[in-house]
Motif scaffolding. Structure first.
Motif, PDB file in Angstrom:
ATOM      1  N   LEU A 198       0.822  -1.219   0.000  1.00 49.21           N
ATOM      2  CA  LEU A 198       0.000   0.000   0.000  1.00 49.21           C
ATOM      3  C   LEU A 198       0.852   1.263   0.000  1.00 49.21           C
ATOM      4  N   GLY A 199       2.096   1.166   0.413  1.00 46.87           N
ATOM      5  CA  GLY A 199       2.908   2.382   0.524  1.00 46.87           C
ATOM      6  C   GLY A 199       2.421   3.230   1.680  1.00 46.87           C
ATOM      7  N   PRO A 200       3.141   4.318   2.011  1.00 47.48           N
ATOM      8  CA  PRO A 200       2.840   5.031   3.242  1.00 47.48           C
ATOM      9  C   PRO A 200       1.635   5.971   3.221  1.00 47.48           C
ATOM     10  N   VAL A 201       1.370   6.692   2.142  1.00 42.97           N
ATOM     11  CA  VAL A 201       0.376   7.773   2.275  1.00 42.97           C
ATOM     12  C   VAL A 201      -0.719   7.851   1.213  1.00 42.97           C
ATOM     13  N   GLU A 202      -0.684   6.986   0.226  1.00 48.46           N
ATOM     14  CA  GLU A 202      -1.654   7.167  -0.852  1.00 48.46           C
ATOM     15  C   GLU A 202      -3.087   6.830  -0.432  1.00 48.46           C
ATOM     16  N   VAL A 203      -4.032   7.417  -1.162  1.00 45.92           N
ATOM     17  CA  VAL A 203      -5.445   7.099  -0.942  1.00 45.92           C
ATOM     18  C   VAL A 203      -5.789   5.926  -1.845  1.00 45.92           C
ATOM     19  N   LEU A 204      -5.880   4.755  -1.276  1.00 45.03           N
ATOM     20  CA  LEU A 204      -6.092   3.561  -2.092  1.00 45.03           C
ATOM     21  C   LEU A 204      -7.295   2.777  -1.577  1.00 45.03           C
ATOM     22  N   SER A 205      -7.818   1.918  -2.463  1.00 45.05           N
ATOM     23  CA  SER A 205      -8.947   1.091  -2.024  1.00 45.05           C
ATOM     24  C   SER A 205      -8.470  -0.345  -1.801  1.00 45.05           C
ATOM     25  N   VAL A 206      -8.939  -0.901  -0.709  1.00 46.06           N
ATOM     26  CA  VAL A 206      -8.459  -2.209  -0.240  1.00 46.06           C
ATOM     27  C   VAL A 206      -9.660  -3.076   0.094  1.00 46.06           C
ATOM     28  N   ALA A 207      -9.554  -4.377  -0.198  1.00 53.42           N
ATOM     29  CA  ALA A 207     -10.605  -5.296   0.254  1.00 53.42           C
ATOM     30  C   ALA A 207      -9.999  -6.362   1.156  1.00 53.42           C
ATOM     31  N   ASP A 208     -10.704  -6.679   2.231  1.00 53.18           N
ATOM     32  CA  ASP A 208     -10.348  -7.820   3.093  1.00 53.18           C
ATOM     33  C   ASP A 208     -11.490  -8.816   2.958  1.00 53.18           C
ATOM     34  N   LEU A 209     -11.230  -9.933   2.280  1.00 53.01           N
ATOM     35  CA  LEU A 209     -12.297 -10.897   1.992  1.00 53.01           C
ATOM     36  C   LEU A 209     -12.379 -11.956   3.088  1.00 53.01           C
ATOM     37  N   GLY A 210     -13.554 -12.143   3.662  1.00 52.56           N
ATOM     38  CA  GLY A 210     -13.738 -13.111   4.749  1.00 52.56           C
ATOM     39  C   GLY A 210     -13.129 -12.573   6.024  1.00 52.56           C
ATOM     40  N   THR A 211     -13.615 -11.423   6.455  1.00 57.64           N
ATOM     41  CA  THR A 211     -12.927 -10.660   7.509  1.00 57.64           C
ATOM     42  C   THR A 211     -13.036 -11.267   8.905  1.00 57.64           C
ATOM     43  N   GLY A 212     -14.078 -12.065   9.180  1.00 56.79           N
ATOM     44  CA  GLY A 212     -14.204 -12.699  10.514  1.00 56.79           C
ATOM     45  C   GLY A 212     -14.323 -11.652  11.609  1.00 56.79           C
ATOM     46  N   THR A 213     -13.357 -11.609  12.520  1.00 62.74           N
ATOM     47  CA  THR A 213     -13.364 -10.591  13.591  1.00 62.74           C
ATOM     48  C   THR A 213     -13.120  -9.191  13.057  1.00 62.74           C
ATOM     49  N   GLY A 214     -12.671  -9.102  11.806  1.00 59.43           N
ATOM     50  CA  GLY A 214     -12.295  -7.797  11.247  1.00 59.43           C
ATOM     51  C   GLY A 214     -10.815  -7.525  11.400  1.00 59.43           C
ATOM     52  N   PRO A 267      -5.024   5.490   7.485  1.00 64.41           N
ATOM     53  CA  PRO A 267      -6.319   6.187   7.620  1.00 64.41           C
ATOM     54  C   PRO A 267      -6.834   6.777   6.315  1.00 64.41           C
ATOM     55  N   LEU A 268      -5.944   6.981   5.327  1.00 63.42           N
ATOM     56  CA  LEU A 268      -6.401   7.559   4.052  1.00 63.42           C
ATOM     57  C   LEU A 268      -6.992   6.508   3.121  1.00 63.42           C
ATOM     58  N   CYS A 269      -6.749   5.248   3.411  1.00 63.88           N
ATOM     59  CA  CYS A 269      -7.253   4.188   2.527  1.00 63.88           C
ATOM     60  C   CYS A 269      -8.699   3.851   2.856  1.00 63.88           C
ATOM     61  N   ASN A 270      -9.415   3.428   1.830  1.00 63.49           N
ATOM     62  CA  ASN A 270     -10.798   2.973   2.031  1.00 63.49           C
ATOM     63  C   ASN A 270     -10.819   1.460   2.013  1.00 63.49           C
ATOM     64  N   ILE A 271     -11.275   0.866   3.097  1.00 66.36           N
ATOM     65  CA  ILE A 271     -11.253  -0.580   3.209  1.00 66.36           C
ATOM     66  C   ILE A 271     -12.669  -1.127   3.081  1.00 66.36           C
ATOM     67  N   THR A 272     -12.809  -2.152   2.252  1.00 67.21           N
ATOM     68  CA  THR A 272     -14.071  -2.898   2.197  1.00 67.21           C
ATOM     69  C   THR A 272     -13.816  -4.248   2.848  1.00 67.21           C
ATOM     70  N   ALA A 273     -14.590  -4.560   3.875  1.00 68.77           N
ATOM     71  CA  ALA A 273     -14.419  -5.853   4.556  1.00 68.77           C
ATOM     72  C   ALA A 273     -15.658  -6.688   4.300  1.00 68.77           C
ATOM     73  N   THR A 274     -15.463  -7.920   3.832  1.00 67.71           N
ATOM     74  CA  THR A 274     -16.622  -8.764   3.538  1.00 67.71           C
ATOM     75  C   THR A 274     -16.639  -9.990   4.450  1.00 67.71           C
ATOM     76  N   ASP A 275     -17.823 -10.524   4.611  1.00 64.91           N
ATOM     77  CA  ASP A 275     -17.959 -11.840   5.231  1.00 64.91           C
ATOM     78  C   ASP A 275     -19.266 -12.423   4.723  1.00 64.91           C
ATOM     79  N   VAL A 276     -19.344 -13.739   4.744  1.00 68.68           N
ATOM     80  CA  VAL A 276     -20.534 -14.410   4.239  1.00 68.68           C
ATOM     81  C   VAL A 276     -21.600 -14.487   5.344  1.00 68.68           C
ATOM     82  N   SER A 277     -21.192 -14.171   6.572  1.00 65.46           N
ATOM     83  CA  SER A 277     -22.120 -14.248   7.698  1.00 65.46           C
ATOM     84  C   SER A 277     -22.448 -12.864   8.247  1.00 65.46           C
ATOM     85  N   HIS A 278     -23.735 -12.631   8.407  1.00 68.26           N
ATOM     86  CA  HIS A 278     -24.201 -11.359   8.926  1.00 68.26           C
ATOM     87  C   HIS A 278     -23.703 -11.155  10.350  1.00 68.26           C
ATOM     88  N   ALA A 279     -23.769 -12.219  11.148  1.00 65.46           N
ATOM     89  CA  ALA A 279     -23.332 -12.127  12.556  1.00 65.46           C
ATOM     90  C   ALA A 279     -21.851 -11.764  12.631  1.00 65.46           C
TER      91      ALA A 279
END
Ligand code: GLN
Length: 280
Positions: free
Chosen positions: A108-124, A135-147
């Motif tokens: 990701l490098g130190p300061v850029e505004v980038l988009s990131v995905a964490d697939l199957g995040t579990g606890t996050g 803090p400048l990056c936008n993270i999308t975290a997914t999981d197959v379970s709502h809980a």
């Protein structure tokens, strides 16, 4: 006779002697019963436990002795710089996954505004570690379970992280119109009926988070295949896998046209993370 911190720990460590992690397990459980950090235990070995604290400690040590993971007893696990609430429906974050975070931060490098995905995040765990470091990056975290997603969201809220979005999705299926600079995943990768599943903490963890078909490679293959269209030009995919799967995982990366493929060793010296880059 009153029981001191030191005496309680000594007795518990003796009881848990069969476990390699007896001392740290006993310390974490005692810290939890006393609502204190571990430094308190080292500073005040002569402190006296109340009857209630001792009862609580003995009951939890008994559960640990029967095999239950410490994180399910205390309800939390420390990962990266955060304390995360865990539930019995999620994988307990592992130290080797911190390597995945380290490699991802490099990409990701130190300061850029980038988009990131964490697939199957579990606890996050991964998403929260990355969001707090970038803090400048936008993270999308997914999981197959709502809980699980609401657990991860609760964990993120503790650290006031506003740069994570949680989306219910089976790998990338619900992210059809999104693209990312970096995709990260610690998917299930253990082979069904692996002997490893009958010992230690994994016996208590959800099978969906551990086991995958096709010699443990089925979910990894889907993620590599679908990330190809979800990555921006020059984007990176980083995946955690089994200690003996790096060659197979590298082959799958190659098969789908990734370049810059490399594997990285965990603290035990096993190649545990493989990454690759997409150009089109
Ligand atoms: N590393 C874990 C274990 O071997 C498995 C984690 C996973 O399947 N992602 O216990």
């Amino acid at each position: 006779m009153k029981t001191t911190v030191q005496a309680a720990l000594t007795a518990a460590i003796q009881k848990l002697v069969m476990s390699e992690t007896a001392r740290i397990d006993a310390e974490i459980i005692l810290g939890y019963c006393l609502s204190k950090e571990l430094s308190y235990l080292y500073t005040w070995p002569e402190a006296i436990l109340s009857d209630e604290q001792l009862r609580c400690f003995n009951a939890y040590i008994e559960r640990r002795w029967l095999g239950e993971p410490v994180a399910y007893i205390t309800g939390y696990r420390d990962f990266w710089n955060q304390r995360l609430i865990v539930s019995e429906n999620v994988l307990i974050p592992r130290p080797e996954t911190e390597l995945l975070v380290e490699r991802s931060l490099k990409r990701l490098g130190p300061v850029e505004v980038l988009s990131v995905a964490d697939l199957g995040t579990g606890t996050g765990a991964i998403a929260i570690a990355i969001a707090s470091e970038r803090p400048l990056c936008n993270i999308t975290a997914t999981d197959v379970s709502h809980a699980n997603l609401s657990l991860a969201c609760k964990n993120a809220n503790v650290y006031n992280l506003e740069n994570i979005h949680f989306i219910l999705s089976n790998w990338l299926t619900s992210l059809k119109d999104k693209t990312f600079h970096v995709i990260i995943s610690n998917p299930p990768y253990i082979v069904k009926n692996d002997i490893h599943l009958t010992t230690g903490d994994v016996r208590y963890e959800p099978e969906e988070a551990l086991v995958s078909d096709e010699n443990g490679l089925s979910d990894i293959r889907i993620i590599i295949r679908d990330s190809k269209r979800a990555l921006k030009n020059g984007g990176w995919l980083l995946i955690e896998h089994g200690y003996d799967q790096s060659r197979d995982v590298q082959d799958i990366f190659k098969q789908y046209g990734y370049t810059g493929i490399g594997s990285y060793k965990d603290l035990n010296g096993w190649p545990r993370i493989t990454e690759g880059q997409i150009y089109y």
